[in-house]
Enzyme design. Structure first.
Site, PDB file in Angstrom:
ATOM      1  N   ASP A 160       0.231   5.353   0.587  1.00 62.48           N
ATOM      2  CA  ASP A 160      -0.846   6.196   1.107  1.00 62.48           C
ATOM      3  C   ASP A 160      -0.577   7.687   1.071  1.00 62.48           C
ATOM      4  OD1 ASP A 160      -2.263   3.958   1.893  1.00 62.48           O
ATOM      5  OD2 ASP A 160      -1.693   4.080   3.995  1.00 62.48           O
ATOM      6  N   GLU A 203      -3.005  10.414   2.998  1.00 64.34           N
ATOM      7  CA  GLU A 203      -4.202  10.639   3.799  1.00 64.34           C
ATOM      8  C   GLU A 203      -4.166  12.065   4.323  1.00 64.34           C
ATOM      9  OE1 GLU A 203      -5.702   6.453   5.618  1.00 64.34           O
ATOM     10  OE2 GLU A 203      -4.004   7.359   6.662  1.00 64.34           O
ATOM     11  N   GLU A 259       0.844  -1.196   0.000  1.00 64.86           N
ATOM     12  CA  GLU A 259       0.000   0.000   0.000  1.00 64.86           C
ATOM     13  C   GLU A 259       0.880   1.247   0.000  1.00 64.86           C
ATOM     14  OE1 GLU A 259      -3.390   1.893   2.957  1.00 64.86           O
ATOM     15  OE2 GLU A 259      -3.301  -0.278   2.706  1.00 64.86           O
TER      16      GLU A 259
END
Length: 288
Positions: free
Chosen positions: A101, A103, A99
């Site tokens: 990311d 955010e 993953e």
């Protein structure tokens, strides 16, 4: 990590610029939130995600990718966004997933967003770096980019590098290179942790909360699950393949140092309280 809950899929047709030249419906599908996923004006190709007390919303790419450059322009929730998280990331599936990311952690009015980044390899993350942006991300659209090739992962904001995670397999650090990933985005309530460690809760009197997206571009290797190969392996071409060999030059090194000196607010590589026995080995190699 964004919410992956699935509700009834809302069919949406939306024109967005991409190397594939297709509509939003060709590139993406909503994952949850029903009518909270909306298209605002077919002419300008803006997608919105909305969060209210009943539900957030999200979408995912139909394609999976194994390396590439992924660009998206976002305008974040304005005003009192405390407790909300707008997530935009690449991820595979399963307990040993990879993953990458972005955010965006909301805050009370007048206080800056926290841009939270992380890299998971084979199911393990704990590689957080956080930043306060040098502009208000709620006023205008800004471009958030993930460049992913076999040598490195680079996070950029308006083409300014903010983080580089290099391939250190030579010293035993796993690197995402075998699992194709989809693009996900979601807007959801995370007031148990998102703002000031969960001390500030979502003010539902300010709902609904809305984030906006446009100008998606995936210059990337599309994965074909039937043949277990990517479009790059099968000779697929690109309008611009510079991402395949991208690295930091002198100018981008200076910009990265500037961001990390003046705008980074957390770096796992310097958190000795968290790692009293020593920081992870990739931290000793640096990113420049």
């Amino acid at each position: 990590m964004g919410c992956h809950c699935c509700f009834n899929i809302l069919v949406i047709v939306m024109l967005m610029s991409s190397v594939h030249g297709g509509s939003f419906y060709q590139e993406f599908q909503p994952t949850f939130g029903d009518s909270r996923v909306k298209v605002l004006g077919a002419g300008d190709g803006v997608l919105s995600l909305t969060l209210d007390k009943a539900s957030g919303s999200g979408f995912q790419s139909k394609n999976q990718y194994l390396f590439g450059r992924i660009d998206m322009q976002l305008k974040l929730v304005a005003g009192n966004s405390a407790g909300t998280v707008t997530a935009y990331y690449l991820s595979s599936q399963g307990p040993t997933h990879d993953e990458i990311d972005f955010e965006f952690l909301g805050n009370v009015s007048g206080q800056p967003y926290t841009l939270h980044t992380n890299v998971f390899t084979q199911g393990t993350g704990n590689r957080e770096q956080q930043f306060h942006l040098w502009f208000d991300p709620t006023v205008n659209f800004h471009t958030y980019t993930i460049v992913w090739n076999p040598r490195l992962i680079m996070f950029t904001v308006d083409n300014t590098p903010i983080r580089v995670f290099r391939n250190h397999e030579a010293i035993g650090i796993p690197f995402p290179k075998n699992q194709p990933m989809r693009i996900y985005s979601s807007l959801w309530n995370a007031d148990d942790w998102a703002t000031q460690g969960g001390r500030v809760k979502t003010d539902w009197s300010k709902a609904p909360f809305t984030a906006y997206y446009k100008n998606f571009n995936a210059n990337a290797c599309v994965w074909d699950g039937r043949s277990s190969s990517s479009s790059c392996q099968s000779g697929g071409g690109f309008r611009d393949a510079a991402w395949q060999g991208v690295d930091l030059d002198a100018s981008s090194r200076r910009r990265l140092r500037w961001v990390q000196r003046y705008h980074m607010i957390y770096n796992y590589c310097t958190d000795l309280r968290r790692f009293p026995q020593g920081v992870p080995p990739e931290c000793k190699r640096g990113s420049l």
